[in-house]
Scaffold this motif. Structure first.
Motif, PDB file in Angstrom:
ATOM      1  N   ARG A   8       4.805   1.890   0.049  1.00 34.72           N
ATOM      2  CA  ARG A   8       5.804   1.373  -0.879  1.00 34.72           C
ATOM      3  C   ARG A   8       5.550   1.898  -2.287  1.00 34.72           C
ATOM      4  O   ARG A   8       4.538   1.578  -2.909  1.00 34.72           O
ATOM      5  N   ASP A   9       6.483   2.742  -2.763  1.00 37.57           N
ATOM      6  CA  ASP A   9       6.448   3.236  -4.151  1.00 37.57           C
ATOM      7  C   ASP A   9       5.080   3.784  -4.526  1.00 37.57           C
ATOM      8  O   ASP A   9       4.530   3.496  -5.605  1.00 37.57           O
ATOM      9  N   VAL A  10       4.524   4.589  -3.617  1.00 36.26           N
ATOM     10  CA  VAL A  10       3.175   5.124  -3.808  1.00 36.26           C
ATOM     11  C   VAL A  10       3.185   6.202  -4.898  1.00 36.26           C
ATOM     12  O   VAL A  10       3.976   7.158  -4.850  1.00 36.26           O
ATOM     13  N   ARG A  11       2.280   6.034  -5.840  1.00 35.95           N
ATOM     14  CA  ARG A  11       2.168   6.993  -6.943  1.00 35.95           C
ATOM     15  C   ARG A  11       0.706   7.399  -7.096  1.00 35.95           C
ATOM     16  O   ARG A  11      -0.197   6.567  -7.091  1.00 35.95           O
ATOM     17  N   LEU A  23       6.654   7.291  -3.811  1.00 33.48           N
ATOM     18  CA  LEU A  23       7.047   7.638  -2.437  1.00 33.48           C
ATOM     19  C   LEU A  23       6.993   6.408  -1.542  1.00 33.48           C
ATOM     20  O   LEU A  23       6.023   5.665  -1.537  1.00 33.48           O
ATOM     21  N   SER A  24       8.060   6.201  -0.759  1.00 28.97           N
ATOM     22  CA  SER A  24       8.115   5.121   0.220  1.00 28.97           C
ATOM     23  C   SER A  24       8.383   5.701   1.600  1.00 28.97           C
ATOM     24  O   SER A  24       9.229   6.591   1.761  1.00 28.97           O
ATOM     25  N   LEU A  25       7.635   5.199   2.591  1.00 25.06           N
ATOM     26  CA  LEU A  25       7.740   5.723   3.954  1.00 25.06           C
ATOM     27  C   LEU A  25       7.232   4.680   4.935  1.00 25.06           C
ATOM     28  O   LEU A  25       6.194   4.070   4.709  1.00 25.06           O
ATOM     29  N   ASP A  57      -2.446   5.020  -7.943  1.00 24.40           N
ATOM     30  CA  ASP A  57      -2.205   4.632  -9.325  1.00 24.40           C
ATOM     31  C   ASP A  57      -1.132   3.561  -9.408  1.00 24.40           C
ATOM     32  O   ASP A  57      -1.058   2.819 -10.392  1.00 24.40           O
ATOM     33  N   ASP A  58      -0.290   3.488  -8.379  1.00 23.68           N
ATOM     34  CA  ASP A  58       0.725   2.438  -8.315  1.00 23.68           C
ATOM     35  C   ASP A  58       1.241   2.376  -6.883  1.00 23.68           C
ATOM     36  O   ASP A  58       1.048   3.311  -6.096  1.00 23.68           O
ATOM     37  N   HIS A  67      -2.210  -5.466   3.565  1.00 23.57           N
ATOM     38  CA  HIS A  67      -2.214  -4.677   2.330  1.00 23.57           C
ATOM     39  C   HIS A  67      -3.574  -3.988   2.188  1.00 23.57           C
ATOM     40  O   HIS A  67      -4.516  -4.547   1.619  1.00 23.57           O
ATOM     41  N   ILE A  68      -3.670  -2.762   2.703  1.00 23.24           N
ATOM     42  CA  ILE A  68      -4.976  -2.103   2.754  1.00 23.24           C
ATOM     43  C   ILE A  68      -5.382  -1.476   1.426  1.00 23.24           C
ATOM     44  O   ILE A  68      -6.552  -1.128   1.238  1.00 23.24           O
ATOM     45  N   THR A  69      -4.430  -1.309   0.497  1.00 21.44           N
ATOM     46  CA  THR A  69      -4.795  -0.750  -0.811  1.00 21.44           C
ATOM     47  C   THR A  69      -5.098  -1.835  -1.833  1.00 21.44           C
ATOM     48  O   THR A  69      -5.289  -1.536  -3.010  1.00 21.44           O
TER      49      THR A  69
END
Length: 248
Positions: A8-11, A23-25, A57-58, A67-69
């Protein structure tokens, strides 16, 4: 089908350079998603973020809803459920094939040596390498070493497999044996996220292809659509270069 992996909205940035751009996938159970795109588009970085080898970073990444991050997450526990295979084989040269494959099941998962070796030999037999179990990696071809690396990831029965350019270090005549194994994994229903430059391979194994450009998914869809009738001019340009290079 439920999502095994959710990004979800990976930055991700490196020294101010944005490599993954919000990026979302999702990857559903038993789905094979293949990432394509030019070098530097973010494919490998995304895989490394999913395996917690890089910090975000986000945004967030979830595995089976967890939620693994989250900073409180133990990365080692997460990696027990994820198998990752790199373009370099990363086998321990001083250990036999069998010892390479059984190291994690014994040291990390607490399996007995007998149980770990039985499972390893079963998988090595399946990929045609049981007779190489006592050999050292430098006695194997590149294709054989990469098959051992895949078996090493499979031996722990991962929930998700990540494959990062697993054929790029191989001579062309050795590529087929590795691709055949990945096709077999697809047939078994393994959930996979794969980065590759092999468009023929992508066409054969992907349920969905995502074209990455500058850290974002520019286009995605079934292989026949993305590779055969791309909608975005940049996708068409990328594929035309692949065709000119004789790789599609």
């Amino acid at each position: 089908m439920s999502a095994v992996l959710e990004c979800r909205d990976v930055r991700k940035e490196f020294r101010g350079n944005v490599v993954l751009r919000d990026l979302s996938l999702d990857v559903a159970e038993h789905e094979v998603v293949v990432l394509i795109g030019a070098s530097g588009s973010g494919k490998s970085t995304l895989l490394r973020c999913v395996n917690l080898l890089e910090t975000l970073d986000d945004g967030s990444i979830h595995l089976d809803g967890e939620h693994i991050t989250d900073p409180k997450t133990n990365p080692d526990l997460v990696r027990r459920r994820i198998g990752m295979v790199f373009q370099s084989f990363n086998l321990f040269p001083h250990l036999s094939v069998l010892d390479n494959v059984t190291l994690a099941p014994i040291r990390v998962h607490g399996l007995s040596t007998a149980a770990a070796e039985a499972r390893a030999l079963e998988l090595l037999e399946r990929v045609g390498l049981a007779d190489k179990a006592r050999e050292f990696p430098d006695r194997l071809s590149g294709g054989q070493q990469q098959r051992v690396a895949i078996v090493r990831s499979l031996v722990n029965s991962p929930r998700l497999m990540l494959l990062d350019e697993v054929t790029s270090a191989l001579d062309p005549e050795l590529v087929g044996e590795v691709l055949s194994l990945v096709r077999d994994l697809k047939g078994d229903g393994m959930t996979m996220l794969i980065a590759t430059h092999e468009m023929g391979f992508a066409r054969q194994v992907a349920d969905r292809i995502c074209f990455l450009e500058q850290g974002a998914i520019l286009e995605q869809g079934p292989p026949e659509q993305v590779l055969g009738d791309p909608q975005q001019p940049r996708t068409r340009q990328f594929l035309q270069r692949i065709i000119e290079a004789g790789r599609l």
